[in-house]
Design a protein around this motif. Structure first.
Motif, PDB file in Angstrom:
ATOM      1  N   LYS A   1      48.864   8.421  75.019  1.00 45.62           N
ATOM      2  CA  LYS A   1      49.262   7.813  76.286  1.00 45.62           C
ATOM      3  C   LYS A   1      50.749   7.451  76.277  1.00 45.62           C
ATOM      4  O   LYS A   1      51.459   7.685  77.252  1.00 45.62           O
ATOM      5  CB  LYS A   1      48.406   6.574  76.546  1.00 45.62           C
ATOM      6  N   MET A   2      51.228   6.877  75.166  1.00 46.73           N
ATOM      7  CA  MET A   2      52.650   6.518  75.068  1.00 46.73           C
ATOM      8  C   MET A   2      53.528   7.753  75.248  1.00 46.73           C
ATOM      9  O   MET A   2      54.542   7.708  75.940  1.00 46.73           O
ATOM     10  CB  MET A   2      52.953   5.879  73.705  1.00 46.73           C
TER      11      MET A   2
ATOM     12  N   PRO B   1      50.942  -1.948  74.844  1.00 42.16           N
ATOM     13  CA  PRO B   1      51.730  -2.595  75.895  1.00 42.16           C
ATOM     14  C   PRO B   1      52.999  -3.263  75.344  1.00 42.16           C
ATOM     15  O   PRO B   1      54.040  -3.267  76.002  1.00 42.16           O
ATOM     16  CB  PRO B   1      50.762  -3.632  76.490  1.00 42.16           C
TER      17      PRO B   1
ATOM     18  N   ARG C   1      50.344  -2.778  69.253  1.00 39.93           N
ATOM     19  CA  ARG C   1      49.745  -3.013  70.563  1.00 39.93           C
ATOM     20  C   ARG C   1      50.606  -2.235  71.541  1.00 39.93           C
ATOM     21  O   ARG C   1      51.793  -2.511  71.698  1.00 39.93           O
ATOM     22  CB  ARG C   1      49.717  -4.493  70.878  1.00 39.93           C
TER      23      ARG C   1
ATOM     24  N   GLY D   1      46.159   5.549  72.159  1.00 41.62           N
ATOM     25  CA  GLY D   1      47.400   4.885  72.560  1.00 41.62           C
ATOM     26  C   GLY D   1      48.650   5.711  72.347  1.00 41.62           C
ATOM     27  O   GLY D   1      49.558   5.705  73.176  1.00 41.62           O
TER      28      GLY D   1
ATOM     29  N   GLU E   1      53.539   8.873  78.882  1.00 42.12           N
ATOM     30  CA  GLU E   1      54.238   7.937  79.765  1.00 42.12           C
ATOM     31  C   GLU E   1      55.731   7.839  79.466  1.00 42.12           C
ATOM     32  O   GLU E   1      56.475   7.247  80.254  1.00 42.12           O
ATOM     33  CB  GLU E   1      53.606   6.551  79.670  1.00 42.12           C
TER      34      GLU E   1
ATOM     35  N   GLN F   1      55.452  -0.508  74.688  1.00 42.05           N
ATOM     36  CA  GLN F   1      56.031  -0.065  75.960  1.00 42.05           C
ATOM     37  C   GLN F   1      57.136  -1.015  76.407  1.00 42.05           C
ATOM     38  O   GLN F   1      58.179  -0.587  76.882  1.00 42.05           O
ATOM     39  CB  GLN F   1      54.942   0.051  77.034  1.00 42.05           C
ATOM     40  N   GLN F   2      56.918  -2.308  76.231  1.00 45.51           N
ATOM     41  CA  GLN F   2      57.942  -3.285  76.600  1.00 45.51           C
ATOM     42  C   GLN F   2      59.185  -3.120  75.726  1.00 45.51           C
ATOM     43  O   GLN F   2      60.314  -3.180  76.210  1.00 45.51           O
ATOM     44  CB  GLN F   2      57.408  -4.712  76.479  1.00 45.51           C
TER      45      GLN F   2
END
Length: 158
Positions: free
Chosen positions: A61-62, A135, A133, A58, A65, A138-139
């Motif tokens: 990936k973060m 996602p 988490r 994660g 992105e 990301q929010q």
């Protein structure tokens, strides 16, 4: 996966005293003043939640992105060891000692991992509950970038 291989993980700092070492803490405080987003992640190599975050991929990936976001990992509660080997290899270690820091950058530290999101020196979010988490993170990054206000909204009736 080699976490240290990507460039936005700019600092890896070990802290061991009841209060974080002033130089390490100051280094992070200086870094979060940048105008772009900075994520400060307080973790320990022996922590199973921290290990799960790393193993999931994660964080990598973060970082991919969110190329304009700086990610700083600060190793805490690890007897002053820096945690660098864990980022390269997932070997758990024992949780030892009572000399754990109780605060970092003026904020209480009672659980790890803890994730802090800053923009321009302002704390936008403090996630002091454990395993992130991605996602949700990301929010929070998206929300931290947005400019919002309550100007023009109707006032509550008194």
């Amino acid at each position: 996966m080699r976490i240290l291989g990507f460039s936005i993980l700019t600092a890896l700092i070990a802290t061991s005293s009841i209060r974080a070492e002033p130089a390490a803490e100051q280094q992070v405080l200086d870094a979060v003043k940048a105008p772009d987003l900075t994520v400060v992640h307080l973790w320990a190599p022996w922590c199973s939640n921290c290990q799960a975050e790393l193993k999931s991929g994660g964080w990598l990936k973060m970082a991919k992105e969110n190329p304009k976001t700086r990610f700083i990992f600060v190793s805490v509660w690890n007897n002053g060891n820096d945690g660098r080997p864990m980022l390269e290899k997932f070997d758990p270690g024992p949780r030892t000692g009572d000399a754990k820091i109780k605060q970092f950058a003026g904020l209480p530290l009672s659980w790890i991992p803890t994730t802090l999101i800053y923009k321009g020196g302002d704390l936008r979010y403090a996630l002091n509950y454990g395993e992130i988490r991605f996602p949700v993170l990301q929010q929070f990054l998206a929300d931290s970038e947005s400019e919002w206000s309550h100007k023009g909204e109707p006032k509550l009736e008194e």
